[in-house]
Write a protein that holds these residues in place. Structure first.
Motif, PDB file in Angstrom:
ATOM      1  N   THR A  83      10.379   0.977  -1.678  1.00 10.26           N
ATOM      2  CA  THR A  83       9.474   2.005  -2.181  1.00 10.26           C
ATOM      3  C   THR A  83       9.950   3.390  -1.765  1.00 10.26           C
ATOM      4  O   THR A  83      10.260   3.617  -0.586  1.00 10.26           O
ATOM      5  CB  THR A  83       8.046   1.784  -1.647  1.00 10.26           C
ATOM      6  N   ARG A  85       9.094   7.541  -1.697  1.00  9.30           N
ATOM      7  CA  ARG A  85       8.094   8.593  -1.810  1.00  9.30           C
ATOM      8  C   ARG A  85       8.778   9.931  -1.553  1.00  9.30           C
ATOM      9  O   ARG A  85       9.625  10.040  -0.668  1.00  9.30           O
ATOM     10  CB  ARG A  85       6.963   8.398  -0.791  1.00  9.30           C
ATOM     11  N   ASN A 113      -8.261  10.785   0.226  1.00  8.40           N
ATOM     12  CA  ASN A 113      -7.200  10.945  -0.783  1.00  8.40           C
ATOM     13  C   ASN A 113      -6.198   9.809  -0.627  1.00  8.40           C
ATOM     14  O   ASN A 113      -5.264   9.891   0.171  1.00  8.40           O
ATOM     15  CB  ASN A 113      -6.514  12.305  -0.619  1.00  8.40           C
ATOM     16  N   GLN A 114      -6.385   8.746  -1.374  1.00  7.98           N
ATOM     17  CA  GLN A 114      -5.560   7.547  -1.238  1.00  7.98           C
ATOM     18  C   GLN A 114      -4.119   7.751  -1.716  1.00  7.98           C
ATOM     19  O   GLN A 114      -3.268   6.903  -1.476  1.00  7.98           O
ATOM     20  CB  GLN A 114      -6.202   6.386  -2.016  1.00  7.98           C
ATOM     21  N   ASP A 115      -3.864   8.847  -2.418  1.00 10.92           N
ATOM     22  CA  ASP A 115      -2.509   9.101  -2.911  1.00 10.92           C
ATOM     23  C   ASP A 115      -1.601   9.724  -1.859  1.00 10.92           C
ATOM     24  O   ASP A 115      -0.397   9.850  -2.064  1.00 10.92           O
ATOM     25  CB  ASP A 115      -2.551  10.028  -4.138  1.00 10.92           C
ATOM     26  N   VAL A 116      -2.166  10.115  -0.743  1.00 13.17           N
ATOM     27  CA  VAL A 116      -1.396  10.781   0.313  1.00 13.17           C
ATOM     28  C   VAL A 116      -0.585   9.758   1.105  1.00 13.17           C
ATOM     29  O   VAL A 116      -1.106   8.717   1.526  1.00 13.17           O
ATOM     30  CB  VAL A 116      -2.328  11.563   1.257  1.00 13.17           C
ATOM     31  N   PHE A 117       0.691  10.066   1.296  1.00 14.08           N
ATOM     32  CA  PHE A 117       1.540   9.236   2.160  1.00 14.08           C
ATOM     33  C   PHE A 117       1.369   9.731   3.587  1.00 14.08           C
ATOM     34  O   PHE A 117       1.405  10.930   3.861  1.00 14.08           O
ATOM     35  CB  PHE A 117       3.009   9.343   1.750  1.00 14.08           C
ATOM     36  N   TYR A 118       1.219   8.798   4.527  1.00 10.75           N
ATOM     37  CA  TYR A 118       1.055   9.172   5.935  1.00 10.75           C
ATOM     38  C   TYR A 118       1.603   8.070   6.824  1.00 10.75           C
ATOM     39  O   TYR A 118       1.355   6.883   6.602  1.00 10.75           O
ATOM     40  CB  TYR A 118      -0.422   9.393   6.266  1.00 10.75           C
ATOM     41  N   SER A 132       2.472  13.661   3.128  1.00  3.98           N
ATOM     42  CA  SER A 132       2.686  14.354   1.852  1.00  3.98           C
ATOM     43  C   SER A 132       2.441  15.843   2.039  1.00  3.98           C
ATOM     44  O   SER A 132       1.491  16.249   2.728  1.00  3.98           O
ATOM     45  CB  SER A 132       1.724  13.802   0.798  1.00  3.98           C
TER      46      SER A 132
END
Length: 219
Positions: A83, A85, A113-118, A132
């Motif tokens: 994956t 990002r 915000n579930q779209d945030v990569f962390y 992100s």
């Protein structure tokens, strides 16, 4: 008592790139023997024939234990999802008494915000946060009282899912990172769990890094 074979093996084991290439049979043993001869002779304190060094190298490359690379390749062929990002920022903060409190507040905001990569990791003296870049202002607001020692922008992550047997075969990470090093890929961060690892690279190198890892499945 030192022998030619033991000295040659010790020499090769100190040079990981050379060891891997020898195990794959892509090195001319006669040419290599000429290169290593001075050091082998110095270690043994006597003159050595090139042929003797070639034979030692041949036995070493044929040794089953030395060729553990095959076990590694078997695991790598079963690499799972890869994956990628982009648009990430990498923060490094010095550890403090309150930094976990600030990190908890950050997680609360990320949950919205579930779209945030962390992802985050903690060492003895510092905490690393990869996130992100849309959250940059939030991070800087919440961690305003913390000491930021490094901030790197325009980064991408590659997360690789490994088969469960990766924990029982030594050298998996070494083999992967060796290939990335050969391609000149600079790793900003490496974060891992039991069956996954994530590398952080510059946006300009993410395509090459992805191809290098993907190609491991076809070795």
């Amino acid at each position: 008592m030192k022998t030619i074979s033991s000295v040659v093996e010790e020499y090769i084991k100190k040079k990981p790139f050379l060891q891997s290439a020898l195990a794959q049979g892509i090195i001319n043993l006669t040419s290599l023997s000429r290169i290593v001869k001075p050091e082998i002779e110095h270690e043994l304190g006597k003159d050595i024939r090139n042929g003797a060094i070639v034979m030692a190298l041949k036995r070493l490359s044929d040794d089953l234990e030395f060729r553990a690379t095959h076990k590694i390749l078997k695991v790598l062929k079963n690499i799972g999802e890869i994956t990628v990002r982009s648009s990430l920022t990498d923060y490094t903060f010095l550890a403090s008494d309150k930094i976990l409190v600030h990190q908890a507040k950050l997680l609360e905001e990320i949950n919205n915000n579930q779209d945030v990569f962390y992802t985050s990791s903690r060492g003895v003296n510092e905490i690393n946060i990869v996130i992100s870049n849309v959250m940059d202002k939030t991070v800087e607001r919440l961690f305003v009282d913390e000491k930021c020692t490094q901030k790197a922008e325009e980064l991408s992550s590659i997360t690789v899912k490994l088969p469960a047997e990766n924990v029982s075969v030594p050298g998996i990470y070494y083999f992967i990172f060796q290939r990335l090093a050969w391609e000149g890929i600079v790793l900003y961060e490496v974060i891992s769990t039991t069956n996954e690892f994530t590398i952080l690279v510059n946006d300009e190198q993410v395509d090459m890094a992805f191809k290098t890892i993907k190609d491991l499945k076809s070795l």
